[in-house]
Design a protein around this motif. Structure first.
Motif, PDB file in Angstrom:
ATOM      1  N   UNK A 196      -4.288  -9.551 -11.961  1.00  0.00           N
ATOM      2  CA  UNK A 196      -3.301  -8.506 -11.704  1.00  0.00           C
ATOM      3  C   UNK A 196      -3.919  -7.448 -10.792  1.00  0.00           C
ATOM      4  N   UNK A 197      -3.073  -6.598 -10.241  1.00  0.00           N
ATOM      5  CA  UNK A 197      -3.591  -5.520  -9.381  1.00  0.00           C
ATOM      6  C   UNK A 197      -4.549  -4.622 -10.153  1.00  0.00           C
TER       7      UNK A 197
ATOM      8  N   UNK B 293       4.079   1.937 -13.701  1.00  0.00           N
ATOM      9  CA  UNK B 293       4.156   1.217 -14.970  1.00  0.00           C
ATOM     10  C   UNK B 293       3.918  -0.252 -14.695  1.00  0.00           C
ATOM     11  N   UNK B 294       2.865  -0.806 -15.300  1.00  0.00           N
ATOM     12  CA  UNK B 294       2.490  -2.206 -15.088  1.00  0.00           C
ATOM     13  C   UNK B 294       2.496  -2.921 -16.439  1.00  0.00           C
TER      14      UNK B 294
ATOM     15  N   UNK C 263       1.601  -7.078  -6.633  1.00  0.00           N
ATOM     16  CA  UNK C 263       2.097  -6.573  -5.352  1.00  0.00           C
ATOM     17  C   UNK C 263       1.317  -5.365  -4.859  1.00  0.00           C
ATOM     18  N   UNK C 264       0.888  -4.492  -5.753  1.00  0.00           N
ATOM     19  CA  UNK C 264       0.253  -3.247  -5.326  1.00  0.00           C
ATOM     20  C   UNK C 264      -1.200  -3.463  -4.918  1.00  0.00           C
ATOM     21  N   UNK C 265      -1.593  -2.755  -3.853  1.00  0.00           N
ATOM     22  CA  UNK C 265      -2.986  -2.769  -3.420  1.00  0.00           C
ATOM     23  C   UNK C 265      -3.845  -2.043  -4.442  1.00  0.00           C
TER      24      UNK C 265
ATOM     25  N   UNK D  22       0.860  -1.186   0.000  1.00  0.00           N
ATOM     26  CA  UNK D  22       0.000   0.000   0.000  1.00  0.00           C
ATOM     27  C   UNK D  22       0.891   1.230   0.000  1.00  0.00           C
ATOM     28  N   UNK D  23       0.970   1.905  -1.116  1.00  0.00           N
ATOM     29  CA  UNK D  23       1.883   3.040  -1.243  1.00  0.00           C
ATOM     30  C   UNK D  23       1.536   4.173  -0.283  1.00  0.00           C
ATOM     31  N   UNK D  24       0.265   4.309   0.069  1.00  0.00           N
ATOM     32  CA  UNK D  24      -0.141   5.379   0.988  1.00  0.00           C
ATOM     33  C   UNK D  24       0.452   5.183   2.376  1.00  0.00           C
TER      34      UNK D  24
END
Length: 342
Positions: free
Chosen positions: A257-258, A294-295, A233-235, A213-215
């Motif tokens: 995928x996310x 970038x995904x 990996x990303x939420x 979670x980047x936040x």
């Protein structure tokens, strides 16, 4: 048919990274122009092992030197615990006139190289003319090892790389190995917070729990570029709050995928801002003051482009071997068949 085994591919790749980077860029441009065919990848999973898979990636890439073929790649994460490489791969190239196979290459290095080259190309493009002095690598496996090679190529100003891995001690070992190879760069083993303070961050893990979670990491740079190579990996919130660039929107919205999860949550795809082909060639960053993610799903055209580049280098240097018997042979009509037809 030309056969290139593991050592042949490694020998042909020596010093070839600039050409690989150009090949990947050209492939993206041709794809953006509609000069490619990329059917959806096929996923085959062994019963009872949801984390392992074998993927088929058929593709055609046009342009001045058209090429078509298939990548057959496996990903078995438990291999790492056995002291084996997680992924293995074979690349087949076919003749466009007859359809006959013309080359078979051991492709794990091809796959890692094209993934890393696409990531570095995205970092350079999405930062625009901003210098990148710091990079973070989350995951210290083969992919991020190659990502580093290409980041150094596109960001010669890079001076500090922070590495993180979930396996205790692995990041420190990786940092020491890379420091010996690249003394001009400072390598630091740290935690996720440390890695996420860098200008460009490459996330390449075997995790599929959408844990990041980047936040929850507020000390990140305002214009950070996240290279979300492992795709799971990303939420969902991290995706929805970012400026999202993908390689192909139809492909990336698949296989949990996310971004696929984000689409399922909000019911649309409007959170995807651009495909990488549309931003290549710009000198300015596509957005400022926001995190850019970038995904890349990983298009088979990249494998074709890199395999063709490696095959050309191998041919020039006499690397590899020729094998007979991989075509169906000459068709002969017997006299009896000919008489019957008459």
């Amino acid at each position: 048919m030309r056969i290139l085994g593991r050592e042949d591919v490694a020998a042909a790749l020596d010093g070839l990274d600039p050409a690989v980077l150009d090949a990947v860029r050209t492939a993206y441009v041709l794809h953006g122009q509609g000069r490619s065919e990329v059917p959806f990848s096929g996923f085959l999973r062994p019963p009872g092992d949801d984390g392992s898979r074998i993927i088929s990636l058929p593709a055609y890439l046009g342009g001045p030197e058209p090429v078509m073929g298939l990548k057959w790649i496996s990903s078995f994460p438990a291999n790492v615990e056995r002291g084996l490489q997680r992924a293995s791969s074979v690349q087949i190239l076919n003749d466009l006139r007859t359809g006959y196979p013309t080359a078979v290459l051991e492709a794990s290095q091809i796959s890692a190289s094209r993934t890393a080259a696409s990531a570095a190309l995205a970092s350079r493009t999405l930062h625009g003319d901003r210098p990148v002095h710091t990079a973070g690598l989350i995951g210290c496996g083969t992919i991020n090892r190659r990502v580093l090679d290409f980041l150094v190529l596109v960001h010669p100003e890079l001076r500090t790389v922070t590495v993180q891995d979930a396996v205790p001690g692995r990041a420190a070992t990786f940092a020491a190995q890379m420091a010996a190879l690249r003394p001009e760069i400072t390598f630091v083993a740290g935690d996720v917070d440390d890695a996420l303070r860098a200008g460009t961050v490459s996330v390449a893990t075997t995790d599929s729990t959408y844990w990041l979670d980047l936040a929850a990491h507020p000390d990140r740079p305002a214009d950070q570029v996240i290279l979300h190579l492992s795709l799971r990996d990303l939420s969902t919130d991290s995706v929805l709050n970012a400026y999202n660039v993908v390689d192909d929107i139809e492909h990336v919205m698949r296989e949990r995928t996310s971004l696929h999860r984000a689409e399922q949550e909000v019911g649309h795809r409007r959170f995807v801002d651009e495909e990488i082909a549309t931003v290549l060639g710009r000198t300015e960053a596509p957005v400022t003051g926001r995190t850019v993610v970038f995904s890349p799903f990983g298009l088979g055209i990249l494998d074709l482009a890199v395999a063709r580049t490696i095959l050309a280098a191998a041919t020039r240097h006499g690397i590899g071997s020729e094998a007979e018997g991989f075509d169906p042979g000459v068709h002969r009509v017997t006299a009896a068949m000919a008489g019957g037809a008459a």
